[in-house]
Write an enzyme that holds these catalytic residues in place. Sequence first.
Site, PDB file in Angstrom:
ATOM      1  N   SER A  66     156.958 138.578  62.246  1.00 61.43           N
ATOM      2  CA  SER A  66     156.536 139.123  63.458  1.00 61.43           C
ATOM      3  C   SER A  66     155.033 139.651  63.429  1.00 61.43           C
ATOM      4  O   SER A  66     154.398 139.808  64.625  1.00 61.43           O
ATOM      5  CB  SER A  66     157.008 140.614  63.841  1.00 61.43           C
ATOM      6  OG  SER A  66     158.347 140.379  64.308  1.00 61.43           O
ATOM      7  N   LYS A  69     153.271 137.757  66.028  1.00 65.13           N
ATOM      8  CA  LYS A  69     152.726 138.512  67.392  1.00 65.13           C
ATOM      9  C   LYS A  69     151.429 138.891  67.599  1.00 65.13           C
ATOM     10  O   LYS A  69     151.093 139.024  68.854  1.00 65.13           O
ATOM     11  CB  LYS A  69     153.914 139.572  67.590  1.00 65.13           C
ATOM     12  CG  LYS A  69     155.346 139.275  67.423  1.00 65.13           C
ATOM     13  CD  LYS A  69     156.330 140.293  67.352  1.00 65.13           C
ATOM     14  CE  LYS A  69     157.617 139.801  67.163  1.00 65.13           C
ATOM     15  NZ  LYS A  69     158.610 140.874  67.259  1.00 65.13           N
ATOM     16  N   TYR A 195     159.317 130.464  69.934  1.00 64.82           N
ATOM     17  CA  TYR A 195     159.025 131.923  69.536  1.00 64.82           C
ATOM     18  C   TYR A 195     159.511 131.752  68.139  1.00 64.82           C
ATOM     19  O   TYR A 195     158.854 132.178  66.803  1.00 64.82           O
ATOM     20  CB  TYR A 195     159.815 132.960  70.358  1.00 64.82           C
ATOM     21  CG  TYR A 195     160.159 134.284  69.533  1.00 64.82           C
ATOM     22  CD1 TYR A 195     158.936 135.073  69.594  1.00 64.82           C
ATOM     23  CD2 TYR A 195     161.122 134.340  68.903  1.00 64.82           C
ATOM     24  CE1 TYR A 195     159.349 136.395  69.081  1.00 64.82           C
ATOM     25  CE2 TYR A 195     161.482 135.760  68.157  1.00 64.82           C
ATOM     26  CZ  TYR A 195     160.547 136.645  68.415  1.00 64.82           C
ATOM     27  OH  TYR A 195     160.781 137.943  67.578  1.00 64.82           O
ATOM     28  N   TYR A 243     157.490 149.074  64.909  1.00 65.75           N
ATOM     29  CA  TYR A 243     158.655 149.469  65.606  1.00 65.75           C
ATOM     30  C   TYR A 243     158.948 150.941  65.423  1.00 65.75           C
ATOM     31  O   TYR A 243     158.269 151.731  65.482  1.00 65.75           O
ATOM     32  CB  TYR A 243     159.870 148.622  64.931  1.00 65.75           C
ATOM     33  CG  TYR A 243     159.640 147.209  65.089  1.00 65.75           C
ATOM     34  CD1 TYR A 243     159.168 146.249  66.042  1.00 65.75           C
ATOM     35  CD2 TYR A 243     159.483 146.506  63.484  1.00 65.75           C
ATOM     36  CE1 TYR A 243     158.904 145.097  65.825  1.00 65.75           C
ATOM     37  CE2 TYR A 243     159.089 145.414  63.444  1.00 65.75           C
ATOM     38  CZ  TYR A 243     159.031 144.495  64.683  1.00 65.75           C
ATOM     39  OH  TYR A 243     158.866 143.155  64.710  1.00 65.75           O
ATOM     40  N   VAL A 261     159.374 141.036  59.205  1.00 63.38           N
ATOM     41  CA  VAL A 261     160.656 141.161  58.570  1.00 63.38           C
ATOM     42  C   VAL A 261     160.554 140.204  57.295  1.00 63.38           C
ATOM     43  O   VAL A 261     161.601 140.323  56.591  1.00 63.38           O
ATOM     44  CB  VAL A 261     162.045 140.654  59.370  1.00 63.38           C
ATOM     45  CG1 VAL A 261     162.363 141.808  60.136  1.00 63.38           C
ATOM     46  CG2 VAL A 261     161.762 139.271  60.004  1.00 63.38           C
TER      47      VAL A 261
HETATM   48  N1  GLU Z   1     161.550 136.076  64.040  1.00 61.64           N
HETATM   49  C1  GLU Z   1     162.140 137.730  63.855  1.00 61.64           C
HETATM   50  C2  GLU Z   1     163.180 137.945  65.058  1.00 61.64           C
HETATM   51  O1  GLU Z   1     162.913 137.666  66.161  1.00 61.64           O
HETATM   52  C3  GLU Z   1     160.933 138.428  63.772  1.00 61.64           C
HETATM   53  C4  GLU Z   1     161.121 140.002  63.681  1.00 61.64           C
HETATM   54  C5  GLU Z   1     160.254 140.653  62.775  1.00 61.64           C
HETATM   55  O2  GLU Z   1     159.473 140.016  62.163  1.00 61.64           O
HETATM   56  O3  GLU Z   1     160.324 142.042  62.712  1.00 61.64           O
HETATM   57  O4  GLU Z   1     164.056 138.677  64.655  1.00 61.64           O
END
Ligand code: GLU
Length: 307
Positions: A66, A69, A195, A243, A261
């Site tokens: 993530s 992002k 994605y 988050y 993650v």
């Molecule tokens: N590719 C992971 C997902 O979409 C990213 C989530 C993350 O890194 O928090 O679940």
Amino acid sequence: MAISDLQERLTDLDAFQRATGDWGIPANYIPELASIDTEQFAITVATADGQIFSAGDADTRFSVQSITKIFTLAIALGRVGDQLWNRVGREPSGRAFNSIVQLEQEREQGRPRNPFINAGAIVTTDEILSGRAPRDALAEIVQFVRTAAEDDDIHINNIVAASEIEHGHRNFALAHFLASCNNLKNPPEMTLGTYFHHCAIEMTTQQLAMAGRFLMDANCGPRLLSTARIRRLNALMLTCGHYDGSGDFAYRVGIPGKSGVGGGILAIVPGQASIAVWSPGLNRYGNSQQGTEALARLASQMNWSIF
Ligand code: GLU
């Protein structure tokens, strides 16, 4: 503590974190990430005066997930500017990264709370994908990261992407829900494929700290965004970057950060430093256990805070 003490500080921090033995639990919903040895830790700090300091496994590549992002948001804002906010909000969600419940509520109606929860990041990727093939969108994303890091040796791990495609039922549910609300321009499978692949970019903490320098807004490294946009990106990192753990991270660490993650965190001390930390075990919010603790300790010792 001064910048000149940073190397010693990071070496001590690496030893301290390892000694705690508190490694957390790796993400288990992406099989390719679940089997990782959790007893790994790395930290790199790139400072505004062009120095770079590291400790631990700073040459080990990890899945940045993530954290990408941030880069996709920067690219999408560059393409469509504030129009992006018609499709995604800017409020903290107070929910897990993959939560679906808010999307259906009357207030949201398929407009995700922010660009850092999965639903919001899927919309952001969809915007980058508009009018071109996934291969070209991915090439732009990887090139943006390489330019930011001034390093061409940054790649997508296709095995991790395939693992997520096979097991990413939650994300498929989110994408199809978004499509049902007319908030996807491309077929859900195509947007998700893009994605998952950008989430599977791998970097070392050295590369990630370098890639984060533009967010310091400090005349070091390539200039990729205006000062106004950099401030806004940092504001979103502070309020939404961890988050449901974003408030706790702001309280304890006091600087903007974005977690993934894979166990990485990119944190920014505006005008002073870009910090990348990695340890694959996660805490109860799904953010790196050792990484969060190390950042709290380092920020306090260096007197780094935006407050
Ligand atoms: N590719 C992971 C997902 O979409 C990213 C989530 C993350 O890194 O928090 O679940």
